[in-house]
Design a protein around this motif. Structure first.
Motif, short mmCIF file in Angstrom:
data_model
loop_
_atom_site.label_atom_id
_atom_site.label_comp_id
_atom_site.label_asym_id
_atom_site.label_seq_id
_atom_site.Cartn_x
_atom_site.Cartn_y
_atom_site.Cartn_z
N CYS A 140 22.05 -6.07 9.95
CA CYS A 140 21.99 -6.03 8.49
C CYS A 140 22.67 -7.28 7.91
O CYS A 140 23.82 -7.58 8.23
N ASP A 164 17.93 -3.01 6.94
CA ASP A 164 18.72 -2.87 5.71
C ASP A 164 19.98 -2.04 5.92
O ASP A 164 20.72 -1.79 4.97
N SER A 198 9.35 -0.76 10.22
CA SER A 198 10.21 0.28 9.65
C SER A 198 9.83 1.67 10.16
O SER A 198 10.71 2.53 10.36
N THR A 204 15.85 3.68 8.84
CA THR A 204 16.22 2.31 8.49
C THR A 204 14.94 1.50 8.27
O THR A 204 13.95 1.69 8.97
N GLU A 207 13.72 -5.10 6.23
CA GLU A 207 13.70 -5.62 4.86
C GLU A 207 13.34 -7.10 4.86
O GLU A 207 13.79 -7.86 5.70
N GLU A 209 13.50 -10.58 2.59
CA GLU A 209 14.10 -11.25 1.44
C GLU A 209 13.42 -12.62 1.30
O GLU A 209 13.80 -13.57 1.97
#
Length: 307
Positions: A140, A164, A198, A204, A207, A209
């Motif tokens: 993470c 994440d 996922s 969890t 993710e 970005e």
């Protein structure tokens, strides 16, 4: 990831501003795996590499590192190889992370490679790819990492990808395998790949970005904060104090000069910063991928009074 301290009117202004283009398609040639785990830790990076060799022989490169210096050297080697043969790697880092950086173990006090120390090597690798680098961190990232990586002057990646929340090794490995399996899609999309990954992990999510979004949010929040009356006055007071100390200007001259200062950075300067960060100077195709009209954005910000 705007600050929770923004006012309602500031958020409304942000919602009305032009946004960076959406990032969807992935164009890469291979995966560069860096494993930095302590003795006794499960060697998940090697397991991932061995699985990739079964799926697509020769597609991945595996580098086991014993120190943070070796991690940095591996990233530099990836940049050198990219410059030499034109590869565009996904950089996959198998390590533990915390608010300050990455480390080989979460249980013992060992070396720490800070996010700040990672920034320049990542920028150099991304420059070598002409802004096509995806960085996957098998831990993470958290807010601190993301903020540290948005400093510039070049973008350290096109996108940062990772779980994440803390996840067990087995689930993370399953998610990573599914993420890379989707690279076989005719036109792989990061969002589809992350969603598939996922589903392989318990509770969890993988993710994404997009760095253009992170940089945009950081830029915009800074500009809007500078518009706040109290922050404007505090800035002018600091400048007035410095000018009294460092110049022989009379008070009237200082007032005149301060009155001529723009509320925010000039739009042409903002444009130069943004275009340089996303390497439009290196490849004009990046204008379609990341281009923004900062004259339009600055004009809208200046035209609105915020609380």
């Amino acid at each position: 990831m705007f600050s929770s301290k923004l006012t309602a009117s500031e958020r409304s202004l942000i919602d009305s501003l032009p946004k960076p283009p959406a990032f969807a398609e992935v164009q890469t040639t291979n995966v560069w795996i860096i494993e930095w785990l302590s003795t006794g830790e499960r060697r998940t990076g090697k397991e991932l590499y061995e699985w990739m060799e079964q799926q697509r022989p020769g597609w991945s490169i595996y580098d086991r590192c014993a120190t943070k210096g070796e991690v940095i050297c591996s990233i530099k080697q990836a940049a050198h190889t990219t410059q030499q043969n034109g590869m565009v790697p996904v950089l996959h880092i198998e390590a533990h992370s915390g608010p300050n950086g990455i480390e080989p173990s979460r249980d013992t006090k060992e070396e720490l490679l800070t996010w700040g120390e990672l920034t320049i090597p990542l920028q150099h690798l991304n420059v070598a790819t002409k802004c096509n680098l995806i960085v996957v961190v098998a831990a993470c990232l958290g807010f601190a990492a993301i903020q540290a990586l948005t400093k510039g002057p070049r973008a350290p990646a096109v996108a940062l990808v990772g779980p994440d929340a803390t996840v067990c090794e087995s689930d993370l490995l399953l998610g990573a395998k599914e993420f890379y399996r989707r690279f076989k899609d005719k036109k792989p999309r990061l969002i589809d790949m992350a969603e598939s990954a996922s589903r392989e992990m318990s509770g969890t999510d993988f993710e994404i970005e997009p760095f253009a979004t992170l940089a945009y949010e950081s830029f915009i929040e800074q500009l809007i904060r500078k518009k706040r009356p109290l922050e404007c006055q505090a800035r002018l007071d600091r400048l007035r104090h410095r000018m009294h100390q460092e110049t022989s200007f009379p008070e009237e001259e200082i007032k005149r000069r301060l009155a001529e200062l723009p509320e925010i950075l000039p739009s042409d300067h903002l444009q130069q910063i943004w275009d340089y960060m996303f390497m439009i100077d290196l490849d004009q195709k990046n204008k379609e991928r990341f281009g923004l009209n900062w004259d339009e954005i600055a004009s809208q910000i200046l035209a609105v009074s915020v609380d």
